[in-house]
Design a protein around this motif. Structure first.
Motif, PDB file in Angstrom:
ATOM      1  N   GLN A   1      -0.848  -3.955  -3.458  1.00 60.23           N
ATOM      2  CA  GLN A   1      -0.862  -5.018  -2.453  1.00 60.23           C
ATOM      3  C   GLN A   1       0.334  -5.944  -2.623  1.00 60.23           C
TER       4      GLN A   1
ATOM      5  N   GLN B   1      -4.377  -9.533 -12.235  1.00 64.87           N
ATOM      6  CA  GLN B   1      -4.970 -10.557 -11.382  1.00 64.87           C
ATOM      7  C   GLN B   1      -4.807 -11.930 -12.032  1.00 64.87           C
TER       8      GLN B   1
ATOM      9  N   ARG C   1      -6.476 -17.665  -7.957  1.00 66.13           N
ATOM     10  CA  ARG C   1      -6.818 -16.536  -7.096  1.00 66.13           C
ATOM     11  C   ARG C   1      -6.889 -16.981  -5.644  1.00 66.13           C
ATOM     12  N   GLY C   2      -6.546 -16.076  -4.763  1.00 64.11           N
ATOM     13  CA  GLY C   2      -6.501 -16.411  -3.345  1.00 64.11           C
ATOM     14  C   GLY C   2      -5.119 -16.842  -2.888  1.00 64.11           C
TER      15      GLY C   2
ATOM     16  N   ARG D   1      -6.206  -9.312  -3.761  1.00 64.20           N
ATOM     17  CA  ARG D   1      -6.928  -8.076  -3.478  1.00 64.20           C
ATOM     18  C   ARG D   1      -8.427  -8.347  -3.388  1.00 64.20           C
ATOM     19  N   THR D   2      -9.150  -7.368  -2.891  1.00 67.36           N
ATOM     20  CA  THR D   2     -10.598  -7.512  -2.788  1.00 67.36           C
ATOM     21  C   THR D   2     -11.237  -7.394  -4.172  1.00 67.36           C
ATOM     22  N   ALA D   3     -12.440  -7.926  -4.288  1.00 69.37           N
ATOM     23  CA  ALA D   3     -13.174  -7.835  -5.549  1.00 69.37           C
ATOM     24  C   ALA D   3     -13.427  -6.376  -5.915  1.00 69.37           C
ATOM     25  N   GLU D   4     -13.652  -5.547  -4.907  1.00 69.67           N
ATOM     26  CA  GLU D   4     -13.889  -4.123  -5.159  1.00 69.67           C
ATOM     27  C   GLU D   4     -12.656  -3.466  -5.770  1.00 69.67           C
ATOM     28  N   ASP D   5     -11.480  -3.762  -5.220  1.00 73.80           N
ATOM     29  CA  ASP D   5     -10.246  -3.187  -5.767  1.00 73.80           C
ATOM     30  C   ASP D   5      -9.969  -3.703  -7.174  1.00 73.80           C
ATOM     31  N   GLU D   6     -10.268  -4.967  -7.419  1.00 75.38           N
ATOM     32  CA  GLU D   6     -10.059  -5.513  -8.757  1.00 75.38           C
ATOM     33  C   GLU D   6     -10.944  -4.786  -9.777  1.00 75.38           C
TER      34      GLU D   6
ATOM     35  N   GLN E   1       0.813  -1.218   0.000  1.00 75.70           N
ATOM     36  CA  GLN E   1       0.000   0.000   0.000  1.00 75.70           C
ATOM     37  C   GLN E   1       0.853   1.278   0.000  1.00 75.70           C
TER      38      GLN E   1
END
Length: 366
Positions: free
Chosen positions: A120, A276, A282-283, A199-204, A109
Motif C-alpha cells: 500500500q 505498521q 495509525r490512520g 492498511r486494513t486490520a485484516e491485512d495487518e 498494490q
C-alpha cells in the motif's frame, strides 16, 4: 538583485511524533560539517568505519539544508501524490518488471508482501539528473530546478563526504568510491519520494504488521530524510528489531549491498524493514524523502583487494560469488528490481525467505 521567487506549493503537514514507549535503536550522530576538510574527514573516518561495520546506520546532522529547505522538499514531494491525476501518474510509470529500473512512478498494490497481501505504498523516483533522462508530470515542472539542486546537494555534499570516509576506512585513496559514482554517468542513482498508506486490520494481521520485508538496500549508500511517523526498524547486532527515532532535520544513512560486495564484507549492509506505525500514528500517511546511491552500471561488484585492510584480512574477505561470475551494478540492480514482489521466494527453516539472483543468494526477513 531581487530575491528569487519560488513557485507556491501546498503545505505538507506530517502528524506529531509518537508519544508511545518504543524500543529505539541506539544510533550515533555524525556532524557532517566536520567532513568539509581533509583533517575533519580523517578524524571522522574511523568512527564512520566502525559504525558501518556494526550497526550500519547513523544519523547525520549539519548536512547543508536548513529546516525550512527540508520542509519545502517534503512539500514538493507530496505534490506527486496529491496534485497529479491518477492517469497522468500512470503515464509516468517506472519500468520495474520490464527493465529493472525504479525511475518513474510505482503505484500501490504492485508487489505481494505476504499471504496474498499487496503493498500500500506509492513512490516517484527521479533520475539524479532530473532533466533529460525522464519526463515529469506537469504539476512537477515548476519545481524541477529545485529538485535538480536537491539531487546535486545529496550527491556532492552528502554522498561524496560519506564515500570519502568509507574509502579512508579501508585505507584506499579518498576518491575510490567517488570515481564509481559519476553524476553524469550511466547508472540509477536517484531521488525518491515514497508515500505509505494505512492498511486494513485484516491485512495487518496477515502480514504481522510488516509493510516492507526486512532487506538490505540495493546500491551503496541510502540517504533518508528523517520524518515523524515511526515505521522504520533495523535488525540490531543482538538480533532484535528496534525502531529508528525521528530527529528533526537529520538524515538517516546506511550502506547497501554494493558497498558490502565492494568491501569484501568489511562494511555490512544492515537489514531493515518498514512496519505498521505505533497506535497513536495509525490512520496517517507516511511520506518519505530519499536519495539512493548506486555505482555506475558498469562497475563490477568484486572486493577491492588492493585495500591494505583487506590484504591484512586475507581469508576473511567475504565474497558472495566467485569474482569471475560477479555481476556489474547494472546487472545486479536489474536482477533485484525485476524479481522483488513478483516472484515466489523459498521459505527457510527460520521463517525467512530467499531467492537466487545472478547466482547470489539474496535473503528477506519477515
Amino acid at each position: 538583485m531581487p530575491a528569487t521567487t519560488l513557485p507556491p506549493v501546498p503545505r505538507y503537514t506530517p502528524p506529531p511524533t509518537t508519544t508511545e514507549s518504543l524500543e529505539w535503536a541506539d544510533l550515533e550522530i555524525v556532524d557532517l560539517s566536520k567532513a568539509a576538510t581533509p583533517e575533519g574527514r580523517a578524524e571522522l573516518a574511523p568512527r564512520v568505519r566502525d559504525i558501518m561495520r556494526t550497526t550500519g546506520f547513523m544519523y547525520v546532522v549539519n548536512h547543508g539544508l536548513t529546516h525550512a529547505q527540508t520542509e519545502r522538499i517534503f512539500d514538493i514531494g507530496n505534490v506527486f501524490f496529491t496534485q497529479v491525476p491518477d492517469e497522468e501518474r500512470l503515464n509516468h510509470a517506472a519500468k520495474i518488471a520490464e527493465e529493472g529500473s525504479k525511475i518513474g512512478y510505482k503505484p500501490r498494490q504492485l508487489w505481494t508482501i505476504d499471504n496474498g497481501v499487496r503493498d500500500q505504498h506509492e513512490q516517484y523516483a527521479l533520475h539524479r539528473t532530473i532533466f533529460g533522462q525522464q519526463k515529469h508530470p506537469k504539476a512537477i515542472e515548476p519545481f524541477l530546478p529545485e529538485l535538480r539542486a536537491f539531487s546535486e546537494h545529496n550527491h556532492y555534499n552528502v554522498l561524496h563526504p560519506i564515500l570519502r570516509m568509507l574509502a579512508i576506512g579501508m585505507e584506499l585513496p579518498e576518491d575510490t568510491f567517488i570515481n564509481m559514482h559519476n553524476f553524469d554517468g550511466v547508472g540509477d542513482s536517484h531521488a525518491r519520494f515514497i508515500k505509505y498508506h494505512p492498511r486494513t486490520a485484516e491485512d495487518e494481521a496477515k502480514t504481522n504488521g510488516v509493510w516492507l520485508k526486512g532487506h538490505i538496500d540495493i546500491g551503496t549508500v541510502t540517504i533518508l530524510y528523517s520524518q515523524p511517523v515511526a515505521a522504520l526498524q533495523i535488525l540490531s547486532p543482538d538480533g532484535k528489531w528496534r525502531w529508528v527515532k525521528h530527529i528533526d532535520n537529520a538524515l538517516v544513512v546506511n550502506v547497501g549491498d554494493a558497498i558490502e560486495m565492494l568491501s569484501g564484507g568489511f562494511y555490512k549492509g544492515t537489514i531493515h524493514r518498514v512496519v505498521q506505525p505505533p497506535e497513536d500514528q495509525r490512520g496517517h500517511t507516511r511520506l518519505g524523502t530519499y536519495y539512493f546511491a548506486l555505482t555506475d552500471d558498469d562497475v563490477k561488484l568484486v572486493p577491492l583487494t588492493e585495500s591494505p585492510v583487506l590484504q591484512r584480512t586475507g581469508p576473511g574477505i567475504v565474497r558472495k560469488c566467485d569474482d569471475a561470475l560477479a555481476p556489474t551494478m547494472g546487472e545486479w540492480r536489474r536482477g533485484r528490481v525485476k524479481t522483488y514482489g513478483f516472484t515466489e521466494m523459498t521459505k527457510r527453516a527460520d521463517g525467512n525467505e530467499e531467492q537466487v539472483i545472478n547466482g547470489i543468494v539474496l535473503k528477506y526477513y519477515n
